[in-house]
Design a protein around this motif. Structure first.
Motif, short mmCIF file in Angstrom:
data_model
loop_
_atom_site.label_atom_id
_atom_site.label_comp_id
_atom_site.label_asym_id
_atom_site.label_seq_id
_atom_site.Cartn_x
_atom_site.Cartn_y
_atom_site.Cartn_z
N ASP A 220 31.52 6.85 -26.36
CA ASP A 220 30.65 7.15 -25.24
C ASP A 220 30.24 8.62 -25.25
N ILE A 221 31.19 9.51 -25.51
CA ILE A 221 30.89 10.94 -25.55
C ILE A 221 29.93 11.25 -26.70
N PHE A 222 30.20 10.65 -27.87
CA PHE A 222 29.31 10.90 -29.02
C PHE A 222 27.90 10.42 -28.72
N LYS A 227 20.11 9.46 -28.49
CA LYS A 227 19.30 8.55 -27.68
C LYS A 227 19.86 7.13 -27.69
N THR A 228 20.93 6.93 -28.43
CA THR A 228 21.49 5.59 -28.60
C THR A 228 22.54 5.29 -27.54
N LEU A 229 22.55 4.07 -27.04
CA LEU A 229 23.62 3.64 -26.15
C LEU A 229 24.89 3.40 -26.96
N PRO A 230 26.06 3.59 -26.35
CA PRO A 230 27.30 3.40 -27.11
C PRO A 230 27.43 2.00 -27.70
N GLU A 231 26.87 0.99 -27.00
CA GLU A 231 26.94 -0.38 -27.53
C GLU A 231 26.12 -0.55 -28.80
N ASP A 232 25.12 0.31 -28.98
CA ASP A 232 24.25 0.23 -30.15
C ASP A 232 24.57 1.30 -31.19
N ALA A 233 25.67 2.03 -30.98
CA ALA A 233 26.05 3.09 -31.93
C ALA A 233 26.41 2.47 -33.27
N PRO A 234 26.25 3.23 -34.36
CA PRO A 234 26.59 2.71 -35.69
C PRO A 234 28.03 2.18 -35.73
N ARG A 235 28.18 1.02 -36.28
CA ARG A 235 29.50 0.40 -36.30
C ARG A 235 30.42 1.03 -37.33
N ASP A 236 29.91 1.95 -38.16
CA ASP A 236 30.79 2.60 -39.11
C ASP A 236 31.67 3.64 -38.42
N LEU A 237 31.31 4.01 -37.19
CA LEU A 237 32.18 4.89 -36.42
C LEU A 237 33.20 4.05 -35.67
N THR A 238 34.17 3.55 -36.39
CA THR A 238 35.21 2.71 -35.80
C THR A 238 36.56 3.30 -36.11
N ALA A 284 28.42 9.04 -17.54
CA ALA A 284 27.91 7.93 -16.74
C ALA A 284 26.45 8.16 -16.36
N ALA A 285 26.14 9.38 -15.91
CA ALA A 285 24.76 9.69 -15.53
C ALA A 285 23.82 9.52 -16.71
N ILE A 286 24.23 10.00 -17.86
CA ILE A 286 23.41 9.89 -19.07
C ILE A 286 23.25 8.43 -19.48
N TYR A 287 24.33 7.66 -19.38
CA TYR A 287 24.26 6.25 -19.80
C TYR A 287 23.22 5.48 -18.98
N PHE A 288 23.33 5.54 -17.65
CA PHE A 288 22.41 4.76 -16.82
C PHE A 288 20.98 5.30 -16.90
N ASP A 289 20.85 6.59 -17.12
CA ASP A 289 19.52 7.17 -17.32
C ASP A 289 18.88 6.61 -18.59
N LYS A 290 19.69 6.49 -19.65
CA LYS A 290 19.16 5.96 -20.91
C LYS A 290 18.81 4.48 -20.81
N VAL A 335 20.84 -5.60 -17.99
CA VAL A 335 21.45 -5.80 -16.67
C VAL A 335 22.94 -6.11 -16.81
N SER A 336 23.29 -6.93 -17.79
CA SER A 336 24.71 -7.25 -18.02
C SER A 336 25.50 -5.99 -18.39
N ARG A 337 24.91 -5.14 -19.24
CA ARG A 337 25.59 -3.90 -19.62
C ARG A 337 25.79 -2.99 -18.43
N ILE A 338 24.78 -2.90 -17.57
CA ILE A 338 24.91 -2.07 -16.38
C ILE A 338 26.05 -2.59 -15.50
N ALA A 339 26.10 -3.91 -15.32
CA ALA A 339 27.14 -4.50 -14.49
C ALA A 339 28.53 -4.19 -15.04
N VAL A 340 28.68 -4.32 -16.36
CA VAL A 340 29.97 -4.03 -16.98
C VAL A 340 30.33 -2.56 -16.84
N ASN A 341 29.35 -1.70 -17.02
CA ASN A 341 29.62 -0.26 -16.97
C ASN A 341 29.83 0.26 -15.55
#
Length: 488
Positions: A220-222, A227-238, A284-290, A335-341
């Motif tokens: 989330d911090i990264f 401009k990418t949401l954490p759910e769409d971040a590259p999966r190689d960062l695991t 959190a502010a950045i996430y919902f803004d994005k 909408v589902s992501r917002i609800a979860v977050n």
């Protein structure tokens, strides 16, 4: 280069360690001789005795077997447990004596899927696992096959919490730092680390504090810096905490980002530094803004596609199409992501979540039309569907003729249910405007009732805040550290 623990061996033969019980008279004789050697200026006989003592030291350094045999002893630890050190070699005995007669401070501790982590002051981190115990200190890294002083000390401290009368317990220590006749400490700690931490006055950290794991927080911090949401971040960062890593083991050759990601997951210093630079409220502010920005872009791309047939050069999400079904599915996903977050980030960011949800609902309500109507290309259909099958309002909210399955979705409203009433009142007027519009558009009755209920909750919260003459609490905006809006 000699081992870092080489300097410890004199602690077991030349000093009167607290709680140390000599095993044989020869040990006491060496101690007296060593005491004499500290006063070489007294007389020549004392100098000779000192010389003999130093020669004995050199003999012990050259012969590990003789040293182990001659320095075996018992030690009464601060916990009250008496340990027999006779099974340890000279180096392990020295580390055990240092650990069991010292005091270390535990900064925090936590449970992990692979065992238990204990962060000590001055950076050492001890991991107790079912297979092995490790420490990040230099002594353990130099000789990882045996316990270091931190492991000896920590295991003793933990065992003291489970022994009703430790003073009556005498056990033999093994080189890995475990008492041979006591239950394994990992088994004793199962489900009890929180209570043990409270008993020892150590800070206990929940790995899923605030509803997010350590790895999810780092991702989330990264993502907050892109401009990418954490759910769409590259999966190689695991990376997970299942396997403890030292700082050196976190290095990924040629990949600075992956190295920093690993360090943040495994090194509390790096992680805490990142959290200070980008606190939870800012994330959190950045996430919902994005999310709000991405949903707006997606709808604009859809409008352009319907009008001109032009596909977006830079899709909101790589590989995402702008066919009507793609857009509907992605908006529902947002909408589902917002609800979860909302739940995962509570109490942070709820104001931004409310703004993102209401703005999206307004945009969909404004699109109760046939998107192909009047397009310059004269296009009549995408793939043979009728106008309702490409009407975003109809597909996401429905009409009185909509079947019960569609009614149950209650697009956006179910996510608004997860917000505190104090954060709904800022949107009360906008929600009432939406209600008037969808009444005219003949929205399903269950949807109208649901939205009406949310409006009453929002207006009630607004009336309460006005009547009390108090401003909304600072925590309600979810932006700790003064982050009221994403920095632009």
């Amino acid at each position: 280069m000699s081992a870092p623990t080489g300097q410890f061996h004199r602690l077991s033969i030349g000093q009167n360690m607290p709680g140390t019980v000599p095993a044989r008279a020869a040990r006491a004789g060496r101690s007296d001789s060593s005491d004499v050697s500290d006063h070489e200026e007294d007389d020549s006989s004392e100098e000779e005795s000192s010389s003999d003592s130093e020669e004995g030291d050199e003999d012990e350094e050259s012969s590990g077997d003789e040293q182990s045999e001659s320095t075996s002893a018992s030690v009464l630890a601060p916990s009250g447990i008496t340990y027999d050190l006779s099974q340890l070699d000279s180096e392990s005995e020295a580390k055990a004596l240092v650990g069991l007669t010292s005091r270390f401070d535990v900064v925090n501790c936590r449970s992990t899927p692979a065992g238990y982590d204990f962060q000590l002051l001055d950076r050492p981190q001890v991991h107790l696992g079912s297979d092995s115990s490790t420490c990040t200190c230099a002594v353990f890294q130099d000789r990882p096959e045996g316990a270091c002083q931190h492991i000896f000390w920590l295991v003793d401290q933990l065992h003291s919490c489970f022994l009703p009368t430790p003073q009556s317990t005498e056990v033999t220590l093994t080189p890995d730092g475990r008492p041979d006749r006591l239950p394994r400490i990992e088994d004793l700690l199962k489900g009890k680390l929180m209570s043990v931490a409270a008993q020892l006055k150590w800070q206990y950290l929940q790995d899923e504090e605030d509803g997010m794991t350590r790895t999810e927080k780092v991702r989330d911090i990264f993502s907050a810096f892109s401009k990418t949401l954490p759910e769409d971040a590259p999966r190689d960062l695991t990376e997970t905490t299942e396997q403890a890593r030292t700082a050196e083991q976190c290095v990924v050759q040629g990949d600075f980002e992956a190295t920093m990601f690993r360090l943040a997951v495994h090194d509390d210093g790096v992680f805490n530094g990142l959290c200070k630079a980008m606190p939870a409220g800012a994330c959190a502010a950045i996430y919902f803004d994005k999310v709000q920005e991405q949903s707006r872009r997606l709808l604009n791309d859809f409008d352009r596609y319907c009008t001109t047939g032009e596909l977006p050069a830079n899709p909101v999400v790589p590989g995402l199409g702008v066919e009507v079904n793609d857009v509907v599915a992605q908006l529902q996903r947002y909408v589902s992501r917002i609800a979860v977050n909302i739940a995962a980030r509570a109490p942070h960011g709820s104001e931004g979540a409310a703004e993102a949800l209401v703005s999206l609902l307004e945009s969909v309500v404004a699109r109760n039309n046939d998107p192909l109507e009047g397009n310059p290309l004269g296009r009549q259909s995408f793939h043979g569907e009728d106008e309702d099958q490409r009407n975003l309002y109809h597909l996401l909210i429905g009409s009185v003729e909509t079947d019960s399955e569609t009614d149950a979705r209650h697009f956006v409203l179910h996510a608004l249910d997860g917000l505190p009433p104090v954060d709904l009142h800022q949107c009360a007027n906008r929600l009432r405007d939406i209600l008037r519009k969808i009444e005219v558009n003949r929205a399903p009755k269950p949807y109208l009732l649901h939205l009406g209920s949310l409006i009453r909750i929002a207006e009630s919260a607004a009336a309460t805040a006005t009547g009390s003459g108090q401003k909304r609490p600072a925590a309600g905006n979810g932006n700790s550290g003064g982050y009221s809006k994403r920095t632009r």
